[in-house]
Motif scaffolding. Structure first.
Motif, PDB file in Angstrom:
ATOM      1  N   TRP A   1       0.823  -1.206   0.000  1.00 22.06           N
ATOM      2  CA  TRP A   1       0.000   0.000   0.000  1.00 22.06           C
ATOM      3  C   TRP A   1       0.860   1.261   0.000  1.00 22.06           C
TER       4      TRP A   1
ATOM      5  N   THR B   1       1.088   5.017   1.270  1.00 24.32           N
ATOM      6  CA  THR B   1       0.504   5.791   2.369  1.00 24.32           C
ATOM      7  C   THR B   1       0.694   7.291   2.183  1.00 24.32           C
TER       8      THR B   1
ATOM      9  N   LEU C   1     -11.846  -0.726   0.311  1.00 24.39           N
ATOM     10  CA  LEU C   1     -11.607  -1.425   1.583  1.00 24.39           C
ATOM     11  C   LEU C   1     -10.817  -0.576   2.567  1.00 24.39           C
ATOM     12  N   ASP C   2      -9.915   0.256   2.052  1.00 24.48           N
ATOM     13  CA  ASP C   2      -9.130   1.130   2.922  1.00 24.48           C
ATOM     14  C   ASP C   2      -8.827   2.437   2.188  1.00 24.48           C
TER      15      ASP C   2
ATOM     16  N   GLN D   1      -7.747   5.101   3.136  1.00 24.21           N
ATOM     17  CA  GLN D   1      -6.619   5.870   3.662  1.00 24.21           C
ATOM     18  C   GLN D   1      -5.347   5.635   2.851  1.00 24.21           C
ATOM     19  N   THR D   2      -5.318   4.544   2.087  1.00 21.05           N
ATOM     20  CA  THR D   2      -4.117   4.169   1.344  1.00 21.05           C
ATOM     21  C   THR D   2      -4.481   3.887  -0.116  1.00 21.05           C
TER      22      THR D   2
ATOM     23  N   PHE E   1      -5.501  -3.950   9.948  1.00 18.52           N
ATOM     24  CA  PHE E   1      -5.986  -4.576   8.713  1.00 18.52           C
ATOM     25  C   PHE E   1      -4.815  -5.068   7.871  1.00 18.52           C
ATOM     26  N   GLN E   2      -3.897  -4.169   7.562  1.00 22.09           N
ATOM     27  CA  GLN E   2      -2.747  -4.547   6.745  1.00 22.09           C
ATOM     28  C   GLN E   2      -1.827  -5.525   7.480  1.00 22.09           C
TER      29      GLN E   2
END
Length: 442
Positions: free
Chosen positions: A204, A206, A256-257, A259-260, A380-381
């Motif tokens: 991912w 960030t 799913l995320d 933020q990334t 999560f990650q």
């Protein structure tokens, strides 16, 4: 510091080889070449590409020595860099890696899930052999290794050749960053500074800023939420249909995320049911490549050899080739360039296994990569990565110990496989298909 360098390309029969040769020639101003050698254990396959490359080099850069060989001593003696991209079993075995799991309703992919595990079990011995040749004949050389599946190969070299000067790399993040640059209207991915963490094909972004420090993530996220990683450039429109579908799917990975920004290979772990449903069990990516890139590259090589000239021929040198030249320059000239590489964690990700081979930004110089600290990562990650790194470690242990049990455990643990019984059925068929390549399992 040397004025000119000797480079061996291991996997001389690969369709990517002409692109790497071309990129080396195009970058002579920043990475001067004295000699290029191709090495492959498949003389027939390498012969045609080798002869085409010899003609190409002699016409454009007659001062650069060029040869191709199946003799390890001739290939590896007195070299500065080995650029390795081997495919043990060629596309015949890749096809089985993809089609056997699909028979059981499981993702069929060359580096993810059962297919990646099967490929990894074949690749380990081949890459170790190259490392040993390099150390025997050129102990001061560096190996820049593209051979897949990079995560399993990296774990194997960490355990079995811990002092070797091998750097495991992947061009997928580089290719995706090129698309980010297109989306943002930047001239190059090198106009961005990125923070990224994960495992190979499992990571991912960030943070992405421009060189002035301005945050580029909001604009990228807005685009990805609507279009995935699709861009409007002409180059993007010419990509294979399977890749365009992959870049579209990034929209669902991002959901799913938010933020990334995700590596596209995560689609095989997050949406395996979707991937199986949209796969043709009789025509996979291996078949697409054989009738596409394989045919194009070998037809072009044949054309060059028949005409005895490469003046009207065109090989493509993509991100795969440019990244490896950047890395060679960073080592050769101690540039401290920032690059995404696969390295032992050793605290780069604070709350993760110290021994895991992670993919993070590194500063690269004459002594190799120096990982940058990515800090702590979210649950999560972290949970996903712990599961996946355990799979990779189990595969390497199974190869080292000849352990059927551990390979069954690796397949069962893979997020792409629904149960131990399905894992066992796939494993038993993969063993049969790989009898000529895997160590015997007990």
């Amino acid at each position: 510091m040397k004025d000119k360098f000797v480079v061996t390309i291991a996997g001389g029969g690969s369709t990517y080889t002409p692109g790497i040769v071309l990129m080396l020639l195009e970058n002579m101003d920043r990475f001067p070449i004295k000699e290029i050698r191709l090495y492959d254990n498949n003389a027939e396959r390498q012969g045609l590409l080798g002869e085409a490359c010899r003609i190409m080099v002699s016409e454009s850069h007659p001062g650069v020595a060029f040869s191709y060989t199946t003799d390890p001593q001739a290939a590896f003696t007195d070299v500065d860099f080995v650029m390795a991209h081997i495919r043990v079993g060629l596309y015949e075995m890749r096809e089985k890696d993809e089609k056997i799991p699909l028979k059981y309703g499981v993702v069929g992919q060359e580096t993810c899930g059962p297919g990646g595990i099967a490929y990894g079990m074949r690749s380990i011995a081949g890459v170790l052999e190259l490392v040993d040749y390099m150390e025997q004949y050129s102990p001061n050389a560096w190996m820049l290794n593209y051979s897949n599946p990079a995560a399993i190969v990296a774990e194997a070299t960490r355990q079995l050749r811990p002092t070797s000067k091998i750097i495991n790399i992947c061009d997928m993040p580089v290719a995706i960053e090129g698309i980010f640059a297109d989306i943002l209207g930047l001239a190059s991915r090198k106009d961005m500074n990125v923070r990224y963490y994960g495992l190979n094909h499992f990571g991912w972004w960030t943070s992405i800023t421009d060189k002035a420090g301005n945050d580029l993530m909001p604009a990228l996220k807005k685009h990805v939420a609507e279009h995935g990683y699709c861009s409007q450039t002409e180059d993007f429109q010419h990509k294979a249909p399977s890749w365009i579908a992959t870049f579209k799917k990034a929209k669902d990975l991002f959901a799913l995320d938010p933020q990334t920004l995700p590596n596209t290979y995560l689609k095989y772990y997050f949406y395996p049911d979707y991937e199986v449903e949209h796969s043709d069990p009789n025509f996979t990516r291996a078949n697409e490549i054989v009738i596409g890139r394989e045919k194009e590259v070998f037809d072009m090589a044949r054309h060059i050899v028949e005409r005895k000239s490469a003046r009207e021929a065109h090989f493509h040198a993509g991100a795969h080739a440019t990244f490896i030249v950047d890395l060679a320059c960073a080592i050769a000239f101690n540039t401290q360039e920032r690059m995404l590489l696969i390295v032992e964690n050793n605290g780069a990700i604070a709350n993760f296994d110290e021994t895991a081979m992670v993919e993070v930004p590194c500063l690269v110089g004459a002594n190799g990569p120096e990982p940058l600290a990515m800090g702590r990562i979210p649950s999560f990650q972290k949970g996903l990565m712990e599961q996946q790194v355990a799979v990779e470690k189990l595969v390497v242990e199974a190869w080292m110990e000849g352990s059927y049990q551990k390979l069954w455990q690796a397949l069962t643990l893979s997020k792409t496989v629904p149960s131990a019984s399905v894992a066992k059925a796939i494993l038993d068929e993969l063993i049969e298909a790989n009898r000529d390549y895997w160590p015997e399992l007990r």
